[in-house]
Write a protein that holds these residues in place. Structure first.
Motif, short mmCIF file in Angstrom:
data_model
loop_
_atom_site.label_atom_id
_atom_site.label_comp_id
_atom_site.label_asym_id
_atom_site.label_seq_id
_atom_site.Cartn_x
_atom_site.Cartn_y
_atom_site.Cartn_z
N ILE A 6 0.12 -27.38 -39.93
CA ILE A 6 0.99 -26.92 -38.86
C ILE A 6 0.14 -26.88 -37.59
O ILE A 6 -1.05 -27.20 -37.62
N SER A 7 0.74 -26.51 -36.49
CA SER A 7 -0.04 -26.51 -35.26
C SER A 7 0.55 -25.58 -34.22
O SER A 7 1.70 -25.15 -34.31
N TYR A 8 -0.30 -25.33 -33.23
CA TYR A 8 0.07 -24.56 -32.05
C TYR A 8 -0.19 -25.48 -30.86
O TYR A 8 -1.26 -26.08 -30.77
N TYR A 9 0.77 -25.60 -29.95
CA TYR A 9 0.59 -26.49 -28.79
C TYR A 9 -0.06 -25.72 -27.65
O TYR A 9 0.49 -24.74 -27.15
N TYR A 44 -1.88 -30.54 -29.57
CA TYR A 44 -1.61 -29.66 -30.70
C TYR A 44 -2.93 -29.25 -31.34
O TYR A 44 -3.77 -30.09 -31.64
N HIS A 83 9.84 -26.94 -36.87
CA HIS A 83 8.97 -25.77 -36.87
C HIS A 83 9.18 -25.03 -38.18
O HIS A 83 10.29 -25.03 -38.73
N GLY A 125 4.41 -22.43 -37.24
CA GLY A 125 4.09 -23.34 -36.16
C GLY A 125 4.85 -24.64 -36.26
O GLY A 125 5.77 -24.80 -37.07
N HIS A 126 4.43 -25.57 -35.42
CA HIS A 126 5.00 -26.91 -35.37
C HIS A 126 4.47 -27.69 -36.58
O HIS A 126 3.26 -27.70 -36.82
#
Length: 134
Positions: free
Chosen positions: A43-46, A53, A83, A96-97
């Motif tokens: 997952i990721s955080y922008y 990301y 998400h 997260g994304h």
């Protein structure tokens, strides 16, 4: 307007399967929801300042408590933007994304939406977004 209920096969990559499913069924604009479990995920955080990301590797089996998002187009091809909230064994969560995930079990609801397709185009902060404002 069509609705689809899909079980993604075990060991499939979640986003790739959605992309191919949308392509096969001509889905160009839809809302997506899902539940299930992943064997692992990224997952990721922008970060808008870095315009990228920041990946968060999840190297454990997790419950897919909630996945929400959409399918639109990027360069004329279906693009799932999802998400997630992931549940760990101890009850803690990550969110997260979604960048990638290997499916244990995923039950997906896809609701096709009326109107012309939405195409994601370059927007500020290095993101791609729809050219639609209310």
């Amino acid at each position: 307007m069509r609705s689809f209920l899909v079980r993604i096969p075990e060991d499939s990559e979640f986003l790739e399967y959605l992309r191919e499913y949308a392509k096969k069924h001509g889905i160009q604009k839809a809302a997506v929801m899902a539940i299930g479990g992943f064997k692992e995920a990224t997952i990721s955080y922008y970060d808008i300042h870095e315009q990228r990301y920041i990946p968060i590797e999840v190297r454990e089996r997790v419950e897919l408590l909630s996945a929400v998002g959409n399918i639109s187009l990027v360069d004329g091809e279906p693009f799932p933007h999802i998400h997630v909230v992931l549940g760990r064994r101890d009850g803690s969560t990550l969110g997260g994304h979604l960048l990638r995930a290997i499916v244990l079990l995923a039950e997906v609801y896809i609701q096709e939406l009326p109107g012309p397709p939405l195409e994601r185009k370059p927007w500020k902060y290095g993101l791609k977004a729809w050219d639609v404002e209310m």
